[in-house]
Write a protein that holds these residues in place. Sequence first.
Motif, mmCIF file in Angstrom:
data_model
loop_
_atom_site.group_PDB
_atom_site.id
_atom_site.type_symbol
_atom_site.label_atom_id
_atom_site.label_comp_id
_atom_site.label_asym_id
_atom_site.label_seq_id
_atom_site.Cartn_x
_atom_site.Cartn_y
_atom_site.Cartn_z
ATOM 1 N N LEU A 84 34.361 35.596 16.716
ATOM 2 C CA LEU A 84 33.598 36.547 17.537
ATOM 3 C C LEU A 84 32.198 36.763 16.973
ATOM 4 C CD1 LEU A 84 36.296 39.257 18.336
ATOM 5 C CD2 LEU A 84 35.197 37.723 19.963
ATOM 6 N N ASN A 85 32.129 36.916 15.649
ATOM 7 C CA ASN A 85 30.821 37.120 15.022
ATOM 8 C C ASN A 85 29.943 35.893 15.191
ATOM 9 O OD1 ASN A 85 29.088 38.841 13.725
ATOM 10 N ND2 ASN A 85 30.350 39.084 11.903
ATOM 11 N N ILE A 111 28.551 35.909 18.676
ATOM 12 C CA ILE A 111 27.486 36.910 18.792
ATOM 13 C C ILE A 111 26.201 36.405 18.152
ATOM 14 C CG2 ILE A 111 26.759 39.214 18.034
ATOM 15 C CD1 ILE A 111 29.741 40.037 18.290
ATOM 16 N N GLY A 161 36.023 50.812 17.128
ATOM 17 C CA GLY A 161 34.799 50.022 17.230
ATOM 18 C C GLY A 161 33.561 50.884 17.307
ATOM 19 N N SER A 176 29.727 51.548 14.904
ATOM 20 C CA SER A 176 28.422 51.235 15.479
ATOM 21 C C SER A 176 27.278 51.749 14.613
ATOM 22 C CB SER A 176 28.302 51.834 16.888
ATOM 23 O OG SER A 176 28.354 53.254 16.838
ATOM 24 N N ILE A 186 25.844 44.625 16.734
ATOM 25 C CA ILE A 186 26.855 44.452 17.778
ATOM 26 C C ILE A 186 28.156 43.936 17.180
ATOM 27 C CG2 ILE A 186 27.444 43.172 19.880
ATOM 28 C CD1 ILE A 186 24.485 43.157 20.582
ATOM 29 N N GLY A 187 28.027 43.029 16.212
ATOM 30 C CA GLY A 187 29.210 42.483 15.560
ATOM 31 C C GLY A 187 30.048 43.548 14.888
ATOM 32 N N VAL A 217 30.658 46.366 15.967
ATOM 33 C CA VAL A 217 31.425 47.082 16.992
ATOM 34 C C VAL A 217 32.502 46.178 17.572
ATOM 35 C CG1 VAL A 217 31.327 48.265 19.225
ATOM 36 C CG2 VAL A 217 29.474 48.568 17.578
ATOM 37 N N VAL A 218 32.101 44.952 17.921
ATOM 38 C CA VAL A 218 33.024 44.021 18.581
ATOM 39 C C VAL A 218 34.150 43.605 17.653
ATOM 40 C CG1 VAL A 218 33.238 41.742 19.650
ATOM 41 C CG2 VAL A 218 31.245 43.175 20.141
ATOM 42 N N PHE A 222 36.628 46.391 16.994
ATOM 43 C CA PHE A 222 37.430 46.587 18.208
ATOM 44 C C PHE A 222 38.542 45.547 18.261
ATOM 45 C CE2 PHE A 222 38.288 45.246 22.600
ATOM 46 C CZ PHE A 222 38.848 46.420 23.094
ATOM 47 N N PHE A 223 38.196 44.287 17.986
ATOM 48 C CA PHE A 223 39.187 43.218 17.980
ATOM 49 C C PHE A 223 40.275 43.496 16.938
ATOM 50 C CE2 PHE A 223 40.524 39.289 15.779
ATOM 51 C CZ PHE A 223 41.267 38.702 16.790
#
Length: 233
Positions: free
Chosen positions: A100-101, A104, A172, A176, A181-182, A184-185, A188-189
Motif C-alpha cells: 500500500l505504501n 501511494i 487510521g 493522520s 497519507i501512508g 493513515v492508509v 487503517f489496513f
Amino acid sequence: MGLNGKYSVGILLTFVLLGIMMLYVFPVISMITGVKTVTGNTFSLSRIALWAVLLITFLYSLFIEKGSFLLKIEKKYSIAFSIKAVIVLYLACVFGGAILNGLIQFLIHKEDGSKILQFTTLFKNDYFLIIFTCFTAGAVEELLMRGYIQPRIEKIYNSPLAGILVSAALFGILHSTYGTIGQVVVPFFIGVVFAMFYKKYSNIKILIVCHFMIDFVTLMAMNFIDFKHLSVF
C-alpha cells in the motif's frame, strides 16, 4: 441513558482524548517543562499520557457503563497457536502495508515525512525508549481500539462489519497527525486485519504482541539504517 448511549459516549470520549493527546500533548508538555524541543524525556511523557487515556476509559467502563472493559471474553490458545498467529499477522500487516505504501509513493511520488524523521532521531541508540514506546503502542492502542471500541460499535449497530471498519477507520484517523497519507492508509489496513482477527479469535494479547513486534522491528530498523532507505516503513 441506555447502555448503547453510554457506549457511544465512551467511544467518543476515548477518541477525543486520543485526538487531543496526539495533537496537543507536546505543546502542553513543553509549557509545563519549559523544554521547547521534543526530547527522549518529553516523548516518554507523551507515552505516559496514552496510559492516562487508557486509565480514564477503564474507569468510565467500570463506573459509568458498570461492566467489563473487555466485552469479549478472552479465549485461551496454545503457545504454538499464539506464535503462529503473531507471525501470520505480522507478515500480513508488514507486506500488505509495504504494498500500500509503495502504491501511494508511486501515485503521489513523494510524501513529506519530516515529522516522522524528527521522531526517529529520538530513538537513536535509546533502546529503553524504543521498547517503552512499542509496548505502549501495542498495549494501549490494542486495548482501546480493538478491546474497547470495536465490540461496542458492534453492539450499537448490531453489525460485526461496522465494528471492524469503524474501529479501523478511527485507528487510521488518529495516525493522520504524522502528516502523510501512508500513515493513515496503512494503519487503517492494519486495523482491519487486527479487527478481523479479534472478531474471530477474541484474544487481545496476541494482537498486543504483534503490534509491539511491528513497531519494534520498524524502530530498530530505523535505528540502524538510513531513514531515506526506509520508505516502505
